[in-house]
Write an enzyme that holds these catalytic residues in place. Sequence first.
Site, PDB file in Angstrom:
ATOM      1  CE  LYS A 182      -3.936  -2.292   2.183  1.00  0.00           C
ATOM      2  NZ  LYS A 182      -3.303  -3.609   2.470  1.00  0.00           N
ATOM      3  NE  ARG A 183       6.275   0.383   0.767  1.00  0.00           N
ATOM      4  CZ  ARG A 183       6.273  -0.151   1.957  1.00  0.00           C
ATOM      5  NH1 ARG A 183       5.309   0.112   2.811  1.00  0.00           N
ATOM      6  NH2 ARG A 183       7.239  -0.972   2.334  1.00  0.00           N
TER       7      ARG A 183
END
Length: 281
Positions: A101-102
Amino acid sequence: MAARPDSPFGARLRTALDERGPLCAGIDPHTALLAQWGLDDDVAGLERFSYTVVEALADRVAVLKPQSAFFERYGSRGIAVLERVVDDARSAGALVIMDAKRGDIGSTVAAYADAYLEPSSPLFSDALTANPYLGFGSLEPLYTLAEKNNAGVFVLGLTSNPEGTQVQGAIGASGRSVAEEIIGAAAARNAGASPMGPIGVVVGGTVETPSFDLARLNGAYLVPGIGAQGATAEDVRRIFGTGAHNVVPASSREILRGGPSVAGLRDAAARTVDELQGILD
């Protein structure tokens, strides 16, 4: 160094789902599961847990999804385990979605792209989860490198956590919700791709019925919560309509509780695929 895949991510994902069944199995070595397996909460326990899951499932499920945070908490030694998990899983034929979930801007996003979507990186994965809530366009380096290297990106769209609606449900100047804008941007990026484009969207299996058509995405939906975790066949039809064929159901706890034996994990995965096949049919 990994080899660059020889066909686009959407095509490879479609083939994997059709041949191995509709399942993305999570690898989530959190403290409670390690204890349940009789393992210590240390790097040795992390190794035993993670490598057992890969041994059990990588040659038979469509997708494996390691949650990066559970490896990062052990520092560099945990990342070394994650690198081997990714390499072994892909070598056995499973696609790997790195659940990290960058999200950021500029050179930072470009560095994330190099870390996860560049074949020369030891963490190169078939796809990466990403947070588009600094603006869909802020993730452009991820999309560009994914397309270049036949990888994919799954952006958060409609999540089932109650706090998500504060941002995702907000109405913009266009009169559309932020989530709809995000999904629309992903659909535009996927236009013309066959059978699916490289940009997928994460949608919770128990979200409220959206007011817009999800079938237009021309990409995959990564959907936690289907099957044993509570979402039903009716939920899939309600949420996705004619787009249900492109749903990638994600299950972690229900499968991982089948451990620590390889046979137990395989049985749990097989049961889950049977259940999910019925839902998606």
